[in-house]
Design an enzyme around this catalytic site. Structure first.
Site, PDB file in Angstrom:
ATOM      1  N   SER A 190       0.819  -1.229   0.000  1.00  0.00           N
ATOM      2  CA  SER A 190       0.000   0.000   0.000  1.00  0.00           C
ATOM      3  C   SER A 190       0.844   1.267   0.000  1.00  0.00           C
ATOM      4  O   SER A 190       0.423   2.298   0.526  1.00  0.00           O
ATOM      5  CB  SER A 190      -0.954   0.022   1.208  1.00  0.00           C
ATOM      6  OG  SER A 190      -1.671  -1.187   1.267  1.00  0.00           O
ATOM      7  N   ARG A 191       2.032   1.184  -0.571  1.00  0.00           N
ATOM      8  CA  ARG A 191       2.938   2.343  -0.677  1.00  0.00           C
ATOM      9  C   ARG A 191       3.375   2.886   0.683  1.00  0.00           C
ATOM     10  O   ARG A 191       3.819   4.032   0.789  1.00  0.00           O
ATOM     11  CB  ARG A 191       2.284   3.491  -1.486  1.00  0.00           C
ATOM     12  CG  ARG A 191       1.915   3.083  -2.911  1.00  0.00           C
ATOM     13  CD  ARG A 191       3.178   2.859  -3.741  1.00  0.00           C
ATOM     14  NE  ARG A 191       2.913   2.566  -5.141  1.00  0.00           N
ATOM     15  CZ  ARG A 191       2.959   1.344  -5.674  1.00  0.00           C
ATOM     16  NH1 ARG A 191       3.243   0.288  -4.925  1.00  0.00           N
ATOM     17  NH2 ARG A 191       2.753   1.172  -6.963  1.00  0.00           N
ATOM     18  N   LEU A 192       3.263   2.066   1.745  1.00  0.00           N
ATOM     19  CA  LEU A 192       3.710   2.499   3.081  1.00  0.00           C
ATOM     20  C   LEU A 192       5.114   1.952   3.321  1.00  0.00           C
ATOM     21  O   LEU A 192       5.358   1.114   4.197  1.00  0.00           O
ATOM     22  CB  LEU A 192       2.712   2.010   4.156  1.00  0.00           C
ATOM     23  CG  LEU A 192       1.283   2.534   3.954  1.00  0.00           C
ATOM     24  CD1 LEU A 192       0.342   1.986   5.007  1.00  0.00           C
ATOM     25  CD2 LEU A 192       1.280   4.069   3.988  1.00  0.00           C
TER      26      LEU A 192
END
Ligand code: FMN
Length: 215
Positions: A190-192
């Site tokens: 999730s692009r974290l």
């Protein structure tokens, strides 16, 4: 014509990175990650993007191969009269970027640049294959030429001039990038992503501080 690439996306989920597990020195952390990239058979694990800025403030970037890393910095070899060489002469700073997609990892290094000692360049130059050594003489890197045949002719002439021992041209040698920032990036879902930044401590240059950055 336009190209829509919006649906190309990949989620990253292979590994994680925390401040605690990062080595005290970015050089040791880099060595670990590079070894893991080599073990994972990443294509061209030592290839790095080298960005420089010329005297007009214009950035340029290109791929070169990392040839050595010490506790001082990161060494690559090139032509000192190339476009990058001229930029470094005016502005002795560079940013290096490694991307190891198979491991979902990036490393960013920023710092000052110096030529390595001539003896260091001599030793590495002598270790290169014979034809690459002739090539260093034949190539006036980044200058316009009429065609590939010009290079072949030049190498043939140089082979007669230097049948065995090829001296290192003065305009060819190594640069060392001495970092003051090194960032390790590990892709996460999730692009974290995980980002751990090392910064050189101004008061004691052998000490590094580590912080986590927002993705
Ligand atoms: C995989 C790869 C490795 C390269 N390695 C080097 C290198 O170690 N040294 C070098 O001078 N150029 C290397 N090059 C060529 C550079 O990308 C670039 O074309 C050349 O250095 C001229 O750049 P400049 O005009 O910005 O100075 C490599 C290119 C690729 C794609």
């Amino acid at each position: 014509m336009s190209l829509n690439l919006q649906s190309i996306r990949q989620d990253y989920a292979k590994q994680t990175l925390s401040i605690k597990e990062c080595a005290i020195s970015p050089f040791n952390q880099f060595e670990l990650w590079l070894k893991q990239a080599i073990d994972a058979k990443v294509n061209e694990p030592t290839a790095m993007n080298v960005a420089t800025v010329d005297q007009n403030g214009m950035p340029t970037a290109r791929i070169v191969l990392l040839k050595e890393m010490s506790q001082e910095g990161f060494i690559f070899y090139t032509n000192y009269e190339s476009r990058k060489g001229l930029a470094i002469a005016q502005n002795p700073h560079a940013a290096l970027t490694f991307f190891w997609p198979e491991l979902e990892r990036q490393v960013r290094i920023e710092g000052s640049v110096q030529k390595v000692d001539t003896q260091v360049s001599d030793v590495y130059f002598a270790s290169r294959p014979y034809t690459s050594r002739l090539g260093a003489w034949a190539s006036h890197q980044s200058q316009e030429i009429t065609g590939h045949a010009q290079l072949i002719k030049e190498v043939a002439k140089l082979g007669i001039k230097y049948p065995l021992k090829v001296p290192r041209p003065d305009y060819w040698g190594g640069y060392i990038v001495i970092p003051d920032r090194v960032e390790f990036w590990q892709g996460r879902p999730s692009r974290l992503h995980d980002r751990i930044l090392y910064e050189k401590n101004n008061d004691s240059p052998n000490l590094w501080t580590k912080v986590r950055l927002s993705p």
